[in-house]
Structure formats: structure tokens, C-alpha cells
Write a protein that holds these residues in place. Structure first.
Motif, short mmCIF file in Angstrom:
data_model
loop_
_atom_site.label_atom_id
_atom_site.label_comp_id
_atom_site.label_asym_id
_atom_site.label_seq_id
_atom_site.Cartn_x
_atom_site.Cartn_y
_atom_site.Cartn_z
N ARG A 213 -14.14 0.21 -4.02
CA ARG A 213 -14.17 -1.22 -4.32
C ARG A 213 -14.44 -1.99 -3.03
O ARG A 213 -14.24 -1.47 -1.92
CB ARG A 213 -12.88 -1.72 -4.98
N GLU A 214 -14.87 -3.22 -3.13
CA GLU A 214 -15.24 -4.02 -1.97
C GLU A 214 -14.23 -5.11 -1.67
O GLU A 214 -14.48 -5.96 -0.81
CB GLU A 214 -16.62 -4.65 -2.19
N ASP A 215 -13.09 -5.12 -2.38
CA ASP A 215 -12.17 -6.25 -2.22
C ASP A 215 -10.74 -5.78 -2.02
O ASP A 215 -9.83 -6.18 -2.74
CB ASP A 215 -12.26 -7.18 -3.43
N TYR A 216 -10.53 -4.91 -1.03
CA TYR A 216 -9.17 -4.60 -0.59
C TYR A 216 -8.76 -5.73 0.36
O TYR A 216 -9.29 -5.84 1.48
CB TYR A 216 -9.09 -3.26 0.12
N ILE A 217 -7.85 -6.59 -0.07
CA ILE A 217 -7.49 -7.78 0.72
C ILE A 217 -5.99 -7.74 0.99
O ILE A 217 -5.17 -7.61 0.07
CB ILE A 217 -7.86 -9.07 -0.03
N CYS A 218 -5.64 -7.91 2.28
CA CYS A 218 -4.23 -7.99 2.68
C CYS A 218 -3.85 -9.47 2.76
O CYS A 218 -4.54 -10.27 3.39
CB CYS A 218 -4.02 -7.31 4.03
N TYR A 219 -2.75 -9.82 2.11
CA TYR A 219 -2.25 -11.20 2.10
C TYR A 219 -0.92 -11.24 2.84
O TYR A 219 -0.09 -10.33 2.72
CB TYR A 219 -2.04 -11.72 0.68
N ALA A 220 -0.72 -12.34 3.60
CA ALA A 220 0.56 -12.58 4.28
C ALA A 220 1.15 -13.87 3.74
O ALA A 220 0.52 -14.93 3.82
CB ALA A 220 0.35 -12.67 5.79
#
Length: 1183
Positions: A213-220
Motif C-alpha cells: 500500500r502507499e499510505d502507511y502514515i504515522c500520526y502523533a
């Protein structure tokens, strides 16, 4: 003697609490309850009651509030230091201090910045007895920084390889909460294979194609500022391989075979091991040389994280995580060391001492490493504080001896090490106070017999008072042979008996005075279960009942609760509970168990249990269901003035459980033989407390009800005659209306015998004028419903009240009702009457209202009398009946409808009240203009010839004006019933006969005839006629008749008729099968010839159809029509207007409704053809 303040205790329970009768003076701290009244009088050093946390992270978008609250006597003043120096809040316009408090409010929302106020703050609360200080409050604004911009290359790897996606969030304050999501804000699924580490990175033990997938996003997420920051998306592409080599586990984190972890005491210890391998490894945890603590150990993140809550030094040691899959296992050892910030072993406590007494403050703390203890007095290090000869410092203890009032101060103990500090304030307050007893005077203690009784005597004094107890007004001091005397002043009676009831006195003495207090003790009978539930074996589907009868002290109110297997009863309508029984219907296997009856009062509790066993039903004959048998053995007990208890024994329920009992009563004195409904109770009850009325000879009966029906009533109970009492209600429906101009008739609905409540029922009737100052006039009357007051003024408002009384006394004060004395006829006629003629049939009347005083009654409205005085066209005088219209209320105008045109009218107006009409106003005369006339009274057509017809008529019965002329319109009708061109002719008004010439021979004509006035044409009358045939035509017709008599011609015509008939029948059948008959065709089939248009193109007749065309036409006949306007129909009827029998009007006087009557339509001026004839008309033409 030492004194020590303690919180005020709650009221003592029946448990065993140490009390003492006589207290000797001793060298110890005095505990002072924090009684509000006591503390109002006592001088006390400051005590910090509320402060902000040591590590205070603020929201930079909001004002800063730094809390500091303290109490003391006198109230303390407050000051602050910032970074160790005095903080002058008066010099900073953004900083204010709350009134009566030390709390700071820093207004940064208007112009300041939070960073300006970062620092270490400390609050001091000070009064004449000392100074208390707060913790050091470190203020820091929260931060939520953005991720640094970076370019992330796509990650491409083969199926089965391990992967770590780094998060590396920005450092915020406080630290951010990390989570991974996709572009749609959906959390990424995690498992034993994929999981998030404590550092925020996302770990894959091995990747699969679906991980692409192209949308591994880490959020803080920074909770303090409620913001979320996002890292750039990471692209992962997994290439499928033909086969992935399996491999044993290796650790992704932590690295190596061993690591170290340090945690503080009381925190949560989190240990993490994440391994990669194929297949996915499983993680296990052990503690070397020990076991993991039960109830404090938790596994998170698919057992990759071990958490131990509330860690202590005992949790130090080596912890091992083991990663295992079918190809092997590895382990990692984590050495855990638990350090400790300081924590209290003995915190210093406030001291209240008497002058000359000794005491000590102890401050003991522990930690790892061992904390250092330092003392301050009034916020100043004790080494540089003013010297006090009464104190001596010995490490963690300050010893006081022979204190004096000047020894009062607040001491601070500070215990600190590298992980933190503890700060405690404790004051020394030197007081000299006479004894005070804090227990409320005349407190009532209630105790169950044969149980301990505890009588409280909370006290205070400095020096410590001695306590003595006495019983009775002149009793001797109580001693320890029977009683137990405790240090806090409470007296204990180990086994209270009935003779222990009485008044007890507590006396407190010291060298400064004496105080005493009385309390009262009552001994109550214990609660007992006299009828316990019994073991029961019942069949499935049947009903079981458990009985639990409770006996208790009559002054206590018990509550009975049922339990099943020590829990609440099932929430099921099959379980019903009444006063003494628990009933379970339709029993099933789940209902088996232990049922417990628990009886509670405010002082004690008892219980009893029974077991229910449920068994399979045994075959039994089919039961016979019927209504219950009547109850028996009715008994009246607890007979009081207004209540009685009725008890009965139920009859057989005849295989259908009794659902309820209906209780009825008979009043044998007032209504013998008539039974009234009294109450309904549950089918499980056999007693009922019944409310009674005074002065009634009661007799009761009970009826049982089940699902089948209602039993016969029981035998009547014994009679019970209640005592008489004054009435508790007054008559209703009280009214005051006069029947004559000089009286007032007061009426009411009297009480019935049941409501009289006693013998000698009478009524006190009272009245007085409402607007006057007269006193009430009253009379007593017998049990009647009316009283007439004579000699009253005409129509005056009165206040009226009617009060019931009997031989015992009066009912409550009745409510006042307003009435009026009698009405008389009005004295004055309405004035300024004038008429506005609206049109030939409608007029509007106006008048001035009559003064209210002259009406002499309730205004009903105004009444108009009007009549036709004389015709303008006919001068003869006839008697005309007067017509009446009534207008309700205070209206001053109204409409007169239905007038005859061209007529003279007269009218007058009268006011109406409840008595009748007043005098009439002077007559007002008005006349109506001309209107259109009615239709001529008759129209006859005589003397037909080949080309002429003679018309004779009578004038309209209602000319409604002067006739100016007549109009005659006529048109021919051909053999196909089509209408020809319409011709008209004007005839002088003085004619009643006219010869119409130049007509076609042997032709039917239709005539329309109407009269005119100056207002226009009126309604028309219609008639039809035919001109005669000439001789040649008649001869040809004769020859045709001769031919028609020939047999061959008759046979031919019959054959043709038969064929046509068959054809028509087939058409008719097909038409019916085709659907609904069109409404338009039906209308056209019976169309009025008057409205058939003529064809415009060729001038030929349109189609004409008449339902009577097949009938012979009578010479000179006239076809009646409901559209013909007759004299009776043209008259306006008053039933359509006015009010009551005279019709109704709107508020503006206009009449409701409209003139609606169908007039015959004008003959068609055009020559447009109509639609084709229907089969019915075709048949008529053929025949």
C-alpha cells in the motif's frame, strides 16, 4: 500534655468502639475534631488545602491559572516567588490574584505569551501563627511541533522479509501518543505478525503481498493542545516470490542478548520484545529466580509487551522474553532496576498543645537512593530561622518541651533525592481552651435489645479534659463494672436491656472549666421471622409460594427483600412479591435454588432461606378450570376511626390461580342493599387495610377473580359503625341567579348521606354584594339544594358561599362564587340607527350601544325587527309579517339579507338581556333599488300553422322593478336533433301575446323567453312547438303508408331491423368489455339542447338529444326543468342567514353562505357541431 487535631468522626454505629468513662491527664497529642463551630473560634496557623501540580504543563492558548488555597484563623495572606525571587504581581498588569485566595490568573489570551511565564513558582500563606508554603510548581507550556519535511523513498521487498517502518515523532510536551492509519483515517490492522512498538515504529515479522500500500502514515496526537500531526506517507510494495524460505526468529527490538531497564517505584513497568521470522514467532515471558506478580501483570500488543503495575523494589531482577517458531527459539534478558522517588513512612502531623506541654514532629521518608531530610520553619530553613528554646532537632524529628504560645509556627519537612522530593507542612498550635462537648445535645440513640449501645461524647479542651458519665437527672457516676469507658469519651453498654432506656449525661472538666451534655437511649425489640419459608418440591409449569412473616418493633418500619442464590431475583414477571409471600408461576428448571427472605430495619437485619427443587410433572387427569370459590372467614381487626383491617381466607382457585380480590362495602344506614367498590388487592394477599369515612355502618364482602372469571361474593362481614365527624367537603355546583328582578336564587348540589359524615346535616348559606362593604349575611338551612334571597337590587353582583355542617362541626371554609341578582327588562333603546343599502337584496344596519347600566341584566345581544312597508311598483298595502334577526353580544352593526328589490322597508332595533327585550328604537325607513325580474309566470304556444306560431304569456310574478321589454330567442331543431341558428326578437313590455311568422313548415322550434327591467334581463322560461305540414307532403306520407302495408315490404323491414339489432348488441358487448363508460359520453348522450353549439363552418344544426324525444309531443305542452326559476325559488330565505332560528352572521354582520341556484344556461349563440350520438340515441332514432 500534647494535643493533636483529627478529622471529626461520623456518628458511631452499633459496632464495638472503645469509649471511656474517666480519662486521666496524659502526656500525648490531643486530637481535635475539625468541628466547624469549634474551628471558627480557635486560632490556627495556615494550612495549604489546594495547589497546582509540581509539573504543571499549560495550554498556551488559554489563560494560566496557578492554584494556591489555604485556610487558617485569622485568614492567611498570600505571596509568591518565581525562580527563587519575590514575584511582585502588582507590577505585571496581566497577573491578578483571586480575592481571599492565593490563586494566580495570568491573562495571556489578550496579549501575553506563555513562554514569558515559564519558571518555578512557590506560594506562601501567612498569618500571625506562622507561614505555610506550597510545592515548587514548574510551569511549562505544552508543545506540539511538526514533523521535519523529508522525502521518503518507496520500500520494495520480497514476500516473507521483515520490515520496520520508522515513525520518529517530533519531541513534544507532553510526549505524543502514536498510532498508524491510512489516508481514509482508518487504523491499520495489527496482529502477531504486524504491531506497533513502544517507540512508535511499525514492525512486520514478515511481509505478505496484502501489505502492499502507499499510505502507511504515522500520526502523533498531542492531547494537551488537542492537535494531531501527520508524517509523510510511506509506500511499501511486496513482490511475490515463488517460495519464501522459512527462518528461525531474530529480535527486531531490543538488540542483542541483554539490555537494562530502570523504572520508578509506583509506575508501570513496560518491557518489550518484537521478533521477526517465518513463520511468525510467538513471544513468552518469564522472570529469572522468581514468578511474575499475580494481579499486577498484564500482556499487551499480542504478548510482545509485558506490563507490571505499581512496581516496587521487589520487582527488580532479570526478565526474559523468548521468541519461538517451528524452526527455533531465541531469548533476550532485560535487567530491571526499580528506583524510588521519596515516599512517606511517617509524614509530620499537626500538633495542638497546651502551654507547658511536650510534643514532637516526626518526618520519615524512604526512597532509592535514600532521601535527605531538611526542616524549615515558616518557609525559612530552620538553620537560619529565629531560635526557639522549646524545640530541639534530632535528624528526622523535632522535639518540643514546655511549649508556650510563642512556640506556635508552621514547620516544613523536605525529603529529596535525584528522582524527586516531598514537602509537608505541619503546624504547632499552642492553645489554652476550656472543655467543649461537640456531640449534639439531646441526641437520640436507638439500639436493639441485647446488643451493645454506644453513647458518644466527642469533646475538646486544652489541657485535655477528664470525662465522667451519669444516668438520670440525679444519678451517680457510672463505673467500669457494667460499662466500658473509652478514651474518646464514648460510653459503651455491652448488653443493652429494656431498663437501659433513659437519659445519660456526659461531663468534661479541665482546669479552665467544665461542660456537659445529655443524650437519650431507646431500646427496641429485635426483628424476627416468625414464619419462615419452607423447602419445596414442585413440578415444572406449576406455581410455588414462599411465606415470610416478620415481627418487629412497632416503632420501626421493616423492608422485606427476597434473594435467589444470594443475588437479586430474576427480572421476570413470573416472580411476584407482596407483603408476606414470594410467588413464582410457571416454574421451570432455572428457578431451582435457594430463596432467602431478608428483613431490614434501620437498626437490624434478619434472614431465612429455603430450597426450591423442580421436578418433572407426573401425568394427571386433565384439570377442570372454573371460577374461584368465594372467600370465607371474613374478619375485621385494627378497628380505628377511619380505617380497619379486613382479613379473609381464599376459596379454592379451581385450577386457575387467583389474580386479584375485589372488596366491596355496603352502607346499611344510608343505602342498604347497594354495594360499592372499595378496593382491589393482589391475588396473593389475604388482608387489606381499608380507609373508612365517618358515620357509616359498614359491611364488607370479598370476590375472587381468576382468568376464568369472577367468583360469587363472600358472605358479608360483621358490621362496623364509624364515629361521626364534621364534613370534610362542601357542596359543589354553587350558583347564584335571580328569577325575579328583586331576588337572588342560590342553588347547589347537596352532599349525599355518605358524605355527610354525621347526623344533622345542614348548610350555612352566606352572601354579600361584591362591590360593597357589607358584612356577610348567613342563614342555616336544612338539607335542601336552594335558598332564595328576597329584596335585592336589580342585577347586582353577589359573592356567595355554601358551607356544610352537621352535629359535630363545620366543613372547611368554602370557596367564594360570584352570582347576580335577578334581571329586569332593559330601559333604553339603541340610538343613532341608520341603514346603508348595499344592493337590491342586502342592507347594513348600524346603531349605538346601550349604556350597560340601563341593560339591567346580562347582555344577550341586539335584535332587529324589519318588514316590507310598501312596493314601489304596486301601491297596494298588505300586511307583511315582521322578520327578526338577533346579533349576539355587543355588536353595533349587522347585515339584512334576502330583501326584495324595488321595495320599501322599515326597521327598528332593541337590546336583549336574559329577561327579554328593551324598548324599540324609532322606525327607520329605507328602500331597495330595482333588480332583475323573475321568469314570466307562464308561456303557451297555440295555433300552429305552416309558417307561424302564436305565443301567449303571463308577466313575471316578481318583476322586481318596472318592466321595460321582453326578449324572445328561438331556434329550429332538425330530425337528427341538431340545433339550428339562434334568432332573437324584442317585444314591448305591455304585450302578453305575439304571433311569430315566417317559420318553416313541419319544423320543431325551441323558445327562450324572459323579461327586462332597468337592472337587466331576468330568468327565462323555455318551451317547444312544431309547425304543421303542407298537403303535398301529407299525400306522399299516405302513399308511403300504403307501400308499408305490403307483406314483402314488412318482411324486408323486419330482416333489416333484426340485423341492426344484432349489430347493436355486439357493439354494446364489446363496449362493456372495453373498460369504464366515459363520463363525457354519458354527459353527451343526455346533453341539454340549450348548450349544444352550432357548427361554425357550414351553419348546420349541431346534434340535439332529449330524453323525452321518443314520446309524443303534446300540443302546447311545457317541459318543466329544475333549472326553471320559479317564484318560490327566487325568494331569499332567512334560514340561510342570521342566528338561531333567524340565521347566523359573521362578526362584521355579513351573512354566512352564498346564494346558490342553478339557472338554465343561455342558448348557444354559435353553430358548432357536437360529438356523435351515443348508442342509446341511435336506438331512439331508429325506433
Amino acid at each position: 500534655m500534647q494535643l493533636k487535631i483529627m478529622p471529626k468522626k461520623k456518628r458511631l454505629s452499633a459496632g464495638r468502639v472503645p469509649l471511656i468513662l474517666f480519662l486521666c491527664q496524659m502526656i500525648s497529642a490531643l486530637e481535635v475534631p475539625l468541628d466547624p463551630k469549634l474551628l471558627e473560634d480557635l486560632v490556627q496557623p495556615p494550612t495549604i488545602t489546594q495547589q497546582s501540580p509540581k509539573d504543571y504543563i499549560i495550554d498556551p492558548r488559554e489563560n494560566i491559572v496557578v492554584q494556591c488555597e489555604a485556610k487558617g484563623k485569622p485568614p492567611p495572606s498570600f505571596s509568591w516567588t518565581r525562580n527563587g525571587t519575590h514575584f511582585d504581581i502588582d507590577k505585571d498588569p496581566l497577573v491578578t490574584m483571586k480575592t481571599g485566595s492565593g490563586t494566580l490568573i495570568i491573562n495571556i489570551m489578550s496579549e501575553g505569551k506563555a513562554e514569558t511565564y515559564e519558571g518555578i513558582y512557590q506560594c506562601t500563606a501567612r498569618n500571625e501563627r506562622g507561614a505555610a508554603i506550597s510545592n515548587n510548581i514548574v510551569i511549562r507550556p505544552s508543545r506540539s511541533p511538526l514533523w521535519t519535511k523529508e522525502k521518503l523513498e518507496p520500500m520494495i521487498l520480497q514476500n516473507g522479509q521483515p520490515l520496520v517502518l520508522p515513525c520518529r515523532p517530533p519531541i513534544g510536551l507532553p510526549p505524543a501518543i502514536i498510532f498508524w492509519m491510512d489516508n481514509s483515517f482508518q487504523r491499520l490492522p495489527q496482529s502477531e505478525r504486524v504491531s506497533q512498538g513502544l517507540n512508535g515504529d511499525l514492525y512486520f515479522s514478515n511481509v505478505l503481498p496484502e501489505d502492499t500500500r502507499e499510505d502507511y502514515i504515522c500520526y502523533a496526537r498531542f492531547n494537551h493542545t488537542q492537535t494531531i500531526q501527520q508524517k509523510q506517507p510511506i509506500s511499501v510494495k511486496v513482490i511475490s516470490a515463488k517460495s519464501s524460505r522459512e527462518r528461525p526468529p531474530t529480535f527486531l527490538t531490543p538488540e542483542g542478548n541483554a539490555s537494562r531497564k530502570e523504572e520508578l517505584r509506583g509506575n508501570v513497568l513496560s518491557l518489550e520484545c518484537i521478533a521477526e521470522g517465518l513463520p511468525t514467532p510467538i513471544i513468552y515471558w518469564i522472570k529469572e529466580d522468581g514468578i511474575l506478580p499475580v494481579n499486577r501483570t498484564f500482556y499487551r500488543n499480542f504478548k510482545k509487551t509485558l506490563q507490571i503495575t505499581h512496581v516496587s523494589e521487589a520487582d527488580s531482577g532479570n526478565y526474559q522474553c523468548i521468541a519461538k517458531n517451528p524452526l527455533g527459539a531465541i531469548h533476550h534478558t532485560i535487567s530491571v532496576t526499580v528506583k524510588a522517588a521519596p515516599y512517606w513512612i511517617v509524614a509530620p502531623q499537626n500538633l495542638v498543645l497546651s502551654p507547658g506541654e511536650d510534643g514532637s514532629l516526626i518526618c520519615r521518608a524512604n526512597g532509592n537512593p535514600k532521601p535527605r531530610i531538611s526542616w524549615l520553619t515558616n518557609g525559612v530553613p530552620i538553620e537560619i530561622a529565629p531560635d526557639d528554646p522549646s524545640r530541639k532537632i534530632d535528624g528526622d524529628t523535632i522535639i518540643f518541651s514546655n511549649v508556650q504560645e510563642r512556640s506556635s509556627a508552621v514547620y516544613q519537612c523536605n525529603a529529596s533525592n535525584e528522582y524527586g522530593y516531598l514537602l509537608a507542612n505541619a503546624f504547632v498550635n499552642v492553645l489554652a481552651e476550656p472543655p467543649r462537648i461537640l456531640t449534639s445535645a439531646n441526641t437520640l440513640y436507638q439500639v436493639i435489645a441485647n446488643r451493645p449501645a454506644l453513647l458518644d461524647c466527642a469533646f475538646f479542651g486544652s489541657p485535655l479534659p477528664t470525662i465522667e458519665w451519669f444516668k438520670g437527672a440525679k444519678g451517680r457516676a457510672l463505673h467500669e463494672d457494667i460499662y466500658i469507658l473509652h478514651e474518646n469519651g464514648t460510653l459503651e453498654i455491652p448488653v443493652a436491656q429494656k431498663d437501659s432506656t433513659g437519659t445519660y449525661t456526659c461531663v468534661a472538666r479541665n482546669k479552665l472549666g467544665m461542660a456537659k451534655n445529655e443524650v437519650h437511649l431507646e431500646i427496641k425489640d429485635p426483628t424476627r421471622i416468625i414464619k419462615q419459608p419452607e423447602y419445596a418440591i414442585v413440578q415444572r409449569g406449576s406455581t410455588v409460594s414462599f411465606e415470610c412473616k416478620v415481627k418487629h418493633d412497632h416503632t420501626l418500619i421493616p423492608t422485606v427483600m427476597w434473594l435467589k442464590d444470594n443475588g437479586e431475583l430474576p427480572s421476570d414477571e413470573r416472580f411476584t412479591v407482596d407483603k408476606d409471600h414470594l410467588v413464582v408461576t410457571d416454574v421451570d428448571d432455572r428457578d431451582g435454588g435457594t430463596y432467602t427472605c431478608v428483613a431490614n430495619t434501620t437498626l437490624d437485619k434478619v434472614s431465612a432461606s429455603a430450597v426450591l427443587s423442580v421436578v418433572a410433572p407426573t401425568p394427571t387427569p386433565a384439570p377442570i378450570y372454573d371460577v374461584p370459590n368465594p372467600p370465607i372467614d371474613l374478619e375485621l381487626t385494627n378497628q380505628l376511626d377511619k380505617s380497619v383491617q379486613l382479613t379473609w381466607t381464599p376459596g379454592d382457585d379451581n385450577n386457575s390461580p387467583i389474580t386479584k380480590f375485589i372488596i366491596e362495602y355496603e352502607d346499611t344506614m344510608h343505602e342498604a342493599g347497594l354495594w360499592h367498590h372499595q378496593a382491589e388487592v393482589s391475588g396473593t394477599q389475604t388482608t387489606a387495610q381499608l380507609k373508612l369515612s365517618p358515620y357509616v355502618n359498614y359491611s364488607f364482602r370479598v370476590t375472587a377473580v381468576n382468568n376464568i372469571g369472577q367468583s360469587l361474593p363472600s358472605e358479608a362481614s360483621e358490621q362496623y359503625f364509624t364515629k361521626a365527624a364534621e364534613p370534610d367537603k362542601n357542596p359543589t355546583e354553587v350558583e347564584g341567579l335571580g328569577s325575579e328582578p328583586d331576588n337572588l336564587v342560590i342553588t347547589w348540589k347537596p352532599l349525599n348521606g355518605f358524605e355527610s359524615n354525621g347526623p344533622g346535616l345542614q348548610y350555612k348559606v352566606s352572601w354579600r354584594q361584591k362591590d360593597g362593604d357589607d358584612e356577610w349575611t348567613s342563614v342555616l338551612v336544612a338539607n335542601v339544594s336552594k335558598y332564595i334571597v328576597s329584596g335585592t337590587p336589580t342585577f347586582v353582583p353577589y359573592l356567595i358561599k355554601v358551607q356544610a355542617l352537621n352535629d359535630v362541626g363545620f366543613a372547611p371554609e368554602p370557596a367564594e362564587v360570584m352570582g347576580h341578582s335577578g334581571e329586569d327588562l332593559p330601559m333604553v333603546a339603541p340610538g343613532n340607527v341608520h341603514v346603508n343599502v348595499v344592493n337590491s337584496t342586502l342592507a347594513e344596519v348600524h346603531w349605538d350601544p346601550v349604556p350597560l347600566k340601563s341593560i339591567r341584566g346580562h347582555l344577550q345581544g341586539y335584535r332587529i325587527y324589519y318588514w316590507k312597508a310598501q312596493s314601489s311598483s304596486r301601491r297596494d298595502k298588505r300586511h307583511i309579517e315582521k322578520k327578526i334577526l338577533t346579533f349576539q353580544g355587543s355588536k353595533t352593526h349587522g347585515m339584512l339579507p334576502g330583501l326584495e328589490p324595488f321595495s320599501h322597508y322599515a326597521l327598528n332595533v332593541r337590546v336583549v338581556n336574559g329577561k327579554g327585550e328593551g324598548p324599540a328604537s324609532p322606525d327607520r325607513v329605507f328602500h331597495t333599488p330595482e333588480g332583475v325580474p323573475s321568469a314570466p309566470s307562464s308561456l303557451k304556444i297555440i295555433n300552429p300553422s305552416l309558417d307561424s306560431l302564436t305565443l301567449e304569456w303571463d308577466p313575471p310574478s316578481h318583476p322586481n322593478g318596472i318592466l321595460t321589454e321582453y326578449t324572445l330567442k328561438y331556434q329550429p331543431i332538425n330530425s337528427t336533433h341538431e340545433l339550428g341558428p339562434l334568432l332573437d326578437l324584442k317585444i314591448p313590455a305591455n304585450k302578453t301575446r305575439w304571433i311569430l311568422k315566417n317559420l318553416n313548415f313541419s319544423t320543431r322550434y325551441k323558445f327562450y323567453f324572459y323579461a327586462h327591467t332597468s337592472a337587466g334581463p331576468g330568468s327565462h322560461i323555455t318551451e317547444e312547438a312544431i309547425t304543421t305540414m303542407d298537403a303535398g307532403k301529407m299525400a306522399m306520407a299516405s302513399r308511403q303508408v300504403d307501400i308499408a302495408t305490403q307483406g314483402w315490404f314488412i318482411g324486408l323491414m323486419c330482416a333489416v331491423a333484426l340485423l341492426i339489432l344484432i349489430l347493436l348488441i355486439v357493439c354494446f358487448i364489446r363496449r362493456n368489455k372495453g373498460g369504464k363508460y366515459p363520463v363525457k359520453e354519458k354527459e353527451d348522450a343526455h346533453a341539454d339542447p340549450e348548450i349544444q353549439p352550432m357548427k361554425e363552418d357550414d351553419g348546420t344544426f349541431g346534434e340535439y338529444s332529449d330524453a323525452e324525444d321518443h314520446k309524443p309531443l303534446k300540443k302546447g305542452s311545457r317541459t318543466p326543468s329544475d333549472r326553471t326559476v320559479k317564484k318560490e325559488d327566487s325568494d331569499d330565505s332567512l334560514v340561510d342567514y342570521g342566528e338561531g332560528v333567524n340565521g347566523q352572521f359573521n362578526e362584521d354582520g355579513s351573512f354566512i353562505g352564498q346564494y346558490s341556484g342553478k339557472k338554465e344556461k343561455e342558448p348557444a349563440e354559435g353553430n358548432e357541431s357536437s360529438e356523435a350520438p351515443s348508442p342509446v340515441n341511435a336506438m331512439n332514432s331508429f325506433v
